[in-house]
Design an enzyme around this catalytic site. Structure first.
Site, PDB file in Angstrom:
ATOM      1  N   HIS A   1       0.880  -1.162  -0.074  1.00  0.00           N
ATOM      2  CA  HIS A   1      -0.002  -0.007  -0.034  1.00  0.00           C
ATOM      3  C   HIS A   1       0.928   1.285   0.073  1.00  0.00           C
ATOM      4  O   HIS A   1       1.610   1.348   0.998  1.00  0.00           O
ATOM      5  CB  HIS A   1      -0.842  -0.017   1.306  1.00  0.00           C
ATOM      6  CG  HIS A   1      -2.015   1.136   1.378  1.00  0.00           C
ATOM      7  ND1 HIS A   1      -2.054   1.952   2.451  1.00  0.00           N
ATOM      8  CD2 HIS A   1      -2.778   1.666   0.543  1.00  0.00           C
ATOM      9  CE1 HIS A   1      -3.034   2.935   2.375  1.00  0.00           C
ATOM     10  NE2 HIS A   1      -3.407   2.622   1.095  1.00  0.00           N
ATOM     11  N   ARG A   2       0.923   2.229  -1.134  1.00  0.00           N
ATOM     12  CA  ARG A   2       1.725   3.252  -1.136  1.00  0.00           C
ATOM     13  C   ARG A   2       3.073   2.857  -1.114  1.00  0.00           C
ATOM     14  O   ARG A   2       3.857   3.554  -0.486  1.00  0.00           O
ATOM     15  CB  ARG A   2       1.195   4.239   0.015  1.00  0.00           C
ATOM     16  CG  ARG A   2      -0.224   4.508  -0.376  1.00  0.00           C
ATOM     17  CD  ARG A   2      -0.634   5.459   0.814  1.00  0.00           C
ATOM     18  NE  ARG A   2      -2.127   5.543   0.811  1.00  0.00           N
ATOM     19  CZ  ARG A   2      -2.826   6.316   1.822  1.00  0.00           C
ATOM     20  NH1 ARG A   2      -2.160   7.047   2.617  1.00  0.00           N
ATOM     21  NH2 ARG A   2      -4.049   6.275   1.864  1.00  0.00           N
TER      22      ARG A   2
ATOM     23  N   ASP B   1      -1.161   6.214  -5.563  1.00  0.00           N
ATOM     24  CA  ASP B   1      -2.329   7.115  -6.072  1.00  0.00           C
ATOM     25  C   ASP B   1      -1.820   8.107  -6.702  1.00  0.00           C
ATOM     26  O   ASP B   1      -0.435   8.549  -6.647  1.00  0.00           O
ATOM     27  CB  ASP B   1      -2.763   7.812  -4.565  1.00  0.00           C
ATOM     28  CG  ASP B   1      -3.031   7.048  -3.536  1.00  0.00           C
ATOM     29  OD1 ASP B   1      -4.126   6.302  -3.486  1.00  0.00           O
ATOM     30  OD2 ASP B   1      -2.466   6.528  -2.611  1.00  0.00           O
TER      31      ASP B   1
ATOM     32  N   GLU C   1       0.780  -0.483  -4.888  1.00  0.00           N
ATOM     33  CA  GLU C   1      -0.638   0.309  -4.882  1.00  0.00           C
ATOM     34  C   GLU C   1      -0.111   1.675  -4.972  1.00  0.00           C
ATOM     35  O   GLU C   1       0.897   2.047  -3.899  1.00  0.00           O
ATOM     36  CB  GLU C   1      -1.723  -0.056  -4.120  1.00  0.00           C
ATOM     37  CG  GLU C   1      -2.842   0.703  -3.939  1.00  0.00           C
ATOM     38  CD  GLU C   1      -3.031   1.995  -3.380  1.00  0.00           C
ATOM     39  OE1 GLU C   1      -3.976   2.643  -3.427  1.00  0.00           O
ATOM     40  OE2 GLU C   1      -1.844   2.042  -2.581  1.00  0.00           O
TER      41      GLU C   1
ATOM     42  N   GLU D   1      -4.575   3.816  -8.230  1.00  0.00           N
ATOM     43  CA  GLU D   1      -5.661   4.503  -7.939  1.00  0.00           C
ATOM     44  C   GLU D   1      -5.844   6.069  -8.260  1.00  0.00           C
ATOM     45  O   GLU D   1      -4.859   6.746  -7.887  1.00  0.00           O
ATOM     46  CB  GLU D   1      -5.842   4.420  -6.346  1.00  0.00           C
ATOM     47  CG  GLU D   1      -6.996   5.181  -6.072  1.00  0.00           C
ATOM     48  CD  GLU D   1      -7.151   5.198  -4.504  1.00  0.00           C
ATOM     49  OE1 GLU D   1      -8.104   5.826  -4.138  1.00  0.00           O
ATOM     50  OE2 GLU D   1      -6.505   4.509  -3.763  1.00  0.00           O
TER      51      GLU D   1
ATOM     52  N   LYS E   1      -7.133   9.353  -8.006  1.00  0.00           N
ATOM     53  CA  LYS E   1      -7.704  10.084  -7.010  1.00  0.00           C
ATOM     54  C   LYS E   1      -8.624  11.471  -7.439  1.00  0.00           C
ATOM     55  O   LYS E   1      -8.328  12.417  -7.356  1.00  0.00           O
ATOM     56  CB  LYS E   1      -6.548  10.751  -5.970  1.00  0.00           C
ATOM     57  CG  LYS E   1      -5.639   9.540  -5.387  1.00  0.00           C
ATOM     58  CD  LYS E   1      -6.501   8.724  -4.227  1.00  0.00           C
ATOM     59  CE  LYS E   1      -7.049   9.847  -3.126  1.00  0.00           C
ATOM     60  NZ  LYS E   1      -7.755   8.928  -2.265  1.00  0.00           N
TER      61      LYS E   1
ATOM     62  N   ASP F   1       0.036  -2.277   4.269  1.00  0.00           N
ATOM     63  CA  ASP F   1       1.083  -1.274   4.635  1.00  0.00           C
ATOM     64  C   ASP F   1       2.305  -2.041   5.008  1.00  0.00           C
ATOM     65  O   ASP F   1       3.530  -1.451   5.094  1.00  0.00           O
ATOM     66  CB  ASP F   1       0.701  -0.328   5.905  1.00  0.00           C
ATOM     67  CG  ASP F   1      -0.180   0.596   5.454  1.00  0.00           C
ATOM     68  OD1 ASP F   1      -0.275   1.210   4.182  1.00  0.00           O
ATOM     69  OD2 ASP F   1      -0.853   1.164   6.513  1.00  0.00           O
TER      70      ASP F   1
ATOM     71  N   HIS G   1      -1.371  10.831  -2.290  1.00  0.00           N
ATOM     72  CA  HIS G   1      -2.490  10.608  -1.867  1.00  0.00           C
ATOM     73  C   HIS G   1      -3.401  11.678  -1.812  1.00  0.00           C
ATOM     74  O   HIS G   1      -4.619  11.726  -2.276  1.00  0.00           O
ATOM     75  CB  HIS G   1      -2.549   9.618  -0.654  1.00  0.00           C
ATOM     76  CG  HIS G   1      -3.946   9.131  -0.278  1.00  0.00           C
ATOM     77  ND1 HIS G   1      -4.603   9.969   0.646  1.00  0.00           N
ATOM     78  CD2 HIS G   1      -4.579   8.140  -0.266  1.00  0.00           C
ATOM     79  CE1 HIS G   1      -5.907   9.306   0.980  1.00  0.00           C
ATOM     80  NE2 HIS G   1      -5.570   8.360   0.152  1.00  0.00           N
TER      81      HIS G   1
END
Length: 246
Positions: free
Chosen positions: A7-8, A36, A34, A109, A111, A229, A49
């Site tokens: 995640h990120r 954003d 992943e 993703e 945003k 994470d 993000h």
């Protein structure tokens, strides 16, 4: 096999959405990352993000009030400065250029659920095609109409609907939108819904799964992937679950 998405990057231990975080995710055993994306003032697809730079950098204001050059001068090390030193906000192109030399999957993703970011879909798809990463990519957003647009622009790239509390039959909703996956909040999706969604051929990748007990539960349900994470924890848990299954 369950795929692990950092995640990120590896946001639990590195500054989110930065190159050190993405590199760490690979080293810590993630199958994919992943991230954003938004648009800078001059139309560059940037990886961050929040709609503002306030939380994760030493700057203030909206992302789209800065040019990419201005954004790149901000320090995005967040609370990890002592560990990493200065970290810049990367462009999506920078990340994809690096990713091309790895085997990682990527979940981009968009945003655009709060700000419209006209042209974001086209720009992201153009970059994925430029680096020939379509087979390894999935596009997701809380703005579901954007996913319909992506599907129309690039039917060869998987799309996923992101949501917290979802529809009663998410597989039907995904099929209606032409999406190949759902990305639900792990805390709000019941086991039978996971099973039925998978049975209907729709991928399930819950987010953000950081506690071992939930990782184990979802892995036993054989979800398509989890977003976490802590990819190193997820990798260990997955290996333990595989040994139990032998």
């Amino acid at each position: 096999m369950v795929k692990i998405f950092g995640h990120r990057g590896a946001a639990g231990t590195y500054p989110e959405n930065t190159m050190p975080s993405f590199r760490a995710a690979e080293q810590l055993g993630a199958d994919g990352i992943e991230l954003d994306v938004q648009l800078s003032k001059d139309g560059t697809v940037v990886v961050i993000h929040d709609e503002t730079v306030n939380r994760t950098t030493n700057g203030r204001g909206r992302v789209n009030s800065y040019t990419y050059e201005e954004l790149s001068r901000l320090d995005a090390s967040h609370s990890f400065y002592k560990k990493t030193g200065f970290c810049s906000i990367p462009s999506l192109e920078e990340v994809l250029r690096w990713l091309q030399g790895t085997q990682l999957l990527i979940n981009v993703e968009l945003k655009n659920n709060k700000l419209p970011y006209r042209g974001l879909e086209e720009s992201v798809i153009h970059l994925l095609r430029k680096y020939e990463l379509e087979p390894r990519a999935v596009l997701s957003s809380f703005h579901h109409a954007s996913m319909v647009k992506c599907r129309e622009l690039a039917p060869d790239i998987e799309t996923a609907v992101l949501y917290k509390r979802g529809p009663h039959k998410p597989w039907e909703y995904a099929q209606k939108l032409g999406a190949g996956a759902i990305h639900p909040n792990y805390a709000y999706i019941a086991d039978p819904v996971v099973e039925l969604t998978l049975a209907h051929g729709i991928a399930v990748r819950p987010y953000t799964v950081n506690k071992e007990k939930y990782m184990r539960k979802l892995m036993r349900l054989q979800v398509t992937g989890i977003v976490t994470d802590y990819p190193e924890v997820a990798r260990r848990v997955l290996q333990e679950e595989q040994r139990k299954g032998r």
